[in-house]
Scaffold this active site. Structure first.
Site, PDB file in Angstrom:
ATOM      1  N   THR A 199       0.876  -1.181   0.000  1.00  0.00           N
ATOM      2  CA  THR A 199       0.000   0.000   0.000  1.00  0.00           C
ATOM      3  C   THR A 199       0.882   1.189   0.000  1.00  0.00           C
ATOM      4  OG1 THR A 199      -1.782  -0.995   1.211  1.00  0.00           O
ATOM      5  CG2 THR A 199      -1.768   1.362   1.183  1.00  0.00           C
ATOM      6  N   GLU A 285       3.327   1.385  10.437  1.00  0.00           N
ATOM      7  CA  GLU A 285       2.255   1.589  11.408  1.00  0.00           C
ATOM      8  C   GLU A 285       2.713   1.229  12.825  1.00  0.00           C
ATOM      9  OE1 GLU A 285      -1.656   1.277   8.547  1.00  0.00           O
ATOM     10  OE2 GLU A 285      -0.917  -0.545   9.480  1.00  0.00           O
ATOM     11  N   ASN A 408      -4.466  -1.310  13.469  1.00  0.00           N
ATOM     12  CA  ASN A 408      -5.076  -2.237  12.527  1.00  0.00           C
ATOM     13  C   ASN A 408      -6.272  -2.993  13.076  1.00  0.00           C
ATOM     14  OD1 ASN A 408      -3.639  -2.001   9.990  1.00  0.00           O
ATOM     15  ND2 ASN A 408      -1.871  -2.376  11.290  1.00  0.00           N
ATOM     16  N   THR A 413     -13.082   1.684  12.176  1.00  0.00           N
ATOM     17  CA  THR A 413     -14.135   2.073  13.137  1.00  0.00           C
ATOM     18  C   THR A 413     -13.840   3.406  13.799  1.00  0.00           C
ATOM     19  OG1 THR A 413     -13.012   0.657  14.713  1.00  0.00           O
ATOM     20  CG2 THR A 413     -14.919  -0.256  13.600  1.00  0.00           C
TER      21      THR A 413
END
EC number: 2.3.1.35
Lengths: 413, 413
Positions: A199, A285, A408, A413
């Site tokens: 990504t 991340e 992750n 949400t």
């Protein structure tokens, strides 16, 4: 950025605060069109003339519509003049509707810039499986007008981000035939990062004059040594690509593999790609540390890559670095299952300045000092010498932390 | 255990609370010898007669000394009568000293049991690179005396654990030539678990009479479908093995691939191995959920395995399950980079009872209901149909959680 970059060739100069618009004839910007709640989500890049284009794409078999559209455009004339990118939604797994949206996005930007559609590259990054809100994108593109006044590469850099925590850029200059050639780049990506285009989006601009076929060769070679040597989590995404545009404004003799300064250009390009790759790995991340693995003595470069990627991809090595634990057993285990040819009785491993394995056996070192090294440094280096031949490779990654799980486990949400 | 096990063949009966000593003629126990601070750390297993032995070993190129010693012993006579295992220290990357310690450990147990050294299998699991405390092991082995009185398979099950949170066991019975044959098993392993024997030890006992060569074939085939289809973190360890002992006490006609009930025996063995594999995956470091991935319609079984392992190995899928987020985009991305032959326009994916991809495109489902499914179940099932052929595979793994990071960032401290 410069703290993690080393200058290898003295003929190459890093341009402080340089960007994709430092090369002559490039303009870029970014804006908020409403895909994301608040952050910039639409970026544009424009060259005053059609630039020679080279591109490498994800190896994921589910290629997203924007890739298909961009590939088709580049194949038509090997030129790109404008790039339109959105973040927030990846336009992947979106079927015929997604494909026609990608074409529509390309058409809207081409009309706005008054150029041919096939000269526009389209790119999307974000959540998979949702359709693009075309009204918002249309309205956003209609705001792109005066490219000189709206030129702000830092906004482009921000508009392409997803879970990244900082924007990424680098710029170098070198002399070709006595003329200054500039190469600038930006990239995004911090999750789903793995060898072979994850990504990750990379945009590289240069004002160099480069023969079409050789530009593609150059990009492929350099990407294999840089972007394809980083991994954050082993996942490879459906959307990603590195696009290199060369718009000929530097006005030197055409570069090709036969030009005496081809190697210098290649080194400049590699420096840009390596810097961006390391910035992406550093921004993995949840990452707190950049890990660099250097392998030498492999029986081939392929084997060296296998070992480097095996170490950098090991969740156990990554958590040990996060825990500041000089647990070399996990490094040796990762070397052992890499699949590369090994010479277990000669293997040597260093963790930063500390030799931890010599001739395949634990080598006495101060655990306290090694722990201190892990605690004090943001860049952790691991070296392995396989004593099997002359193959070398370097890979970059990051530690695995609570925040990786947090990011992750709650992305949507 | 039984909640995660389905009975496929009605001729096979699960023995409640059965273990590796339920088959006739096996005894086992465990004790604390001082490698670990408090927990049991030395386990022993003994058969009243030399048992036919089959074994599969780690594919990691750095094989630990206990493996080398065990392999050598089995190769001598294809028989094993006793097994001695320690946990806490793996005796891996320990050089000549480690090798002589493994031989010494074997010799001590052989003397204690009054059997030939080559009839003893040795096994170690724990931290890599430290030497075994031989005095403690010697003293521990000297305590093993009256095997009937000391028989306690639950202590063996505990003595082989490292970061596991529960001990693992299963036992089944079936009839061969009208005689009851029992197969029992135990295993350990929760980190460094990946296809091809990870930090995992498996011990399986049976009182069946089985032809030597066919016992090895049976074990290899069953391990490929069970233990080699689980992954916790993609790391493969240096130490691990599955040992199967058949001590002929059931007194039926010798089983071989030509025996009419060979398939029944294979199914019983597979049930034992599958149950243990799933127990290991469920006990993955930090895991809160067991994930089961079933793939069908692949162009070959190899391709089906690739896809199943790709999904089960994805950190992004694992964190999504932890976050109870029905993020099917990550499943499709993992299928896309698996390397298997695909038919993107026909792909079908289900998450539990919910179809999420149909003909390669998102299929409408209730996000709330899917989230509820992820929240309410301890076993999460993912199904993929590739529509390319008849290849099938099932893989097991677990979610990736804060606790995985916690356990592995602080393992040695």
């Amino acid at each position: 950025m410069n703290s993690i970059e080393q200058i290898i060739n003295e003929e190459i100069r890093v341009v402080e605060n340089g960007s994709i618009t430092t090369p002559a004839g490039f303009f870029a910007g970014g804006l908020h069109c409403g895909i994301k709640r608040k952050k910039l989500d639409l970026g544009w890049l424009y060259s005053v003339v059609p630039a020679t284009a080279a591109c490498v794409y994800t190896t994921n078999q589910f290629q997203a519509p924007p890739l298909i559209v961009t590939k088709e455009g580049i194949e038509k004339s090997q030129k790109i003049q404008g790039v339109i990118v959105n973040s927030g939604i990846a336009n992947a797994c979106t079927g015929n509707q997604g494909l026609s949206n990608a074409y529509e996005m390309r058409k809207l930007f081409a009309e706005q810039m008054n150029i041919q559609e096939y000269l526009v590259a389209v790119s999307s990054t974000g959540v998979i499986g949702e359709q693009l809100p075309m009204e918002k994108i249309k309205s956003g593109i209609s705001e792109i007008g005066d490219i000189q006044r709206q030129n702000d590469p830092s906004e482009f850099e921000k508009a392409i981000l997803t879970t990244d925590t900082f924007s990424k850029h680098v710029c170098v200059q070198l002399q070709i035939d006595g003329k200054t050639v500039t190469i600038g780049g930006t990239a995004k990506g911090s999750g789903m990062i793995h060898p072979n285009m994850a990504t990750m989006l990379g945009f590289i601009t240069t004002d160099a004059v480069v023969k079409e076929a050789d530009l593609q060769i150059a990009l492929k070679q350099v990407v294999d040594k840089t972007f394809n040597m980083i991994t954050v989590d082993g996942d490879t995404s459906t959307n990603d690509m590195v696009l290199l545009l060369a718009n000929q404004q530097a006005n030197h003799q055409e570069l090709s593999i036969l030009h005496p300064q081809w190697q210098l250009f290649m080194e400049g390009l590699e420096m840009v790609c390596r810097s961006l790759a390391k910035q992406i790995a550093k921004d993995g991340e949840g990452a707190t540390k950049l890990i660099e693995v250097q392998v030498q003595g492999a029986s081939s470069c392929e084997d060296a890559k296998k070992v480097a990627k095996s170490i950098i991809g090991s969740n156990l090595v990554k958590t040990a670095v996060f825990g500041e634990d000089p647990n070399w057993g996990r490094i040796i285990a990762a070397i052992g299952y890499s699949g590369a040819q090994l010479n277990p009785e000669h293997l040597k491993v260093r963790l930063g300045p500390f030799t931890v394995i010599e001739k395949g056996l634990p080598f006495p070192f101060s655990e306290a000092e090694a722990k201190h090294y892990l605690q004090q440094n943001e860049v952790i280096q691991i070296f392995a010498d396989l004593y099997c031949g002359g193959g070398k490779a370097t890979a970059w990654g990051c530690d695995l932390t609570y925040d990786y799980v947090k990011i992750n486990a709650s992305y949507r949400t």
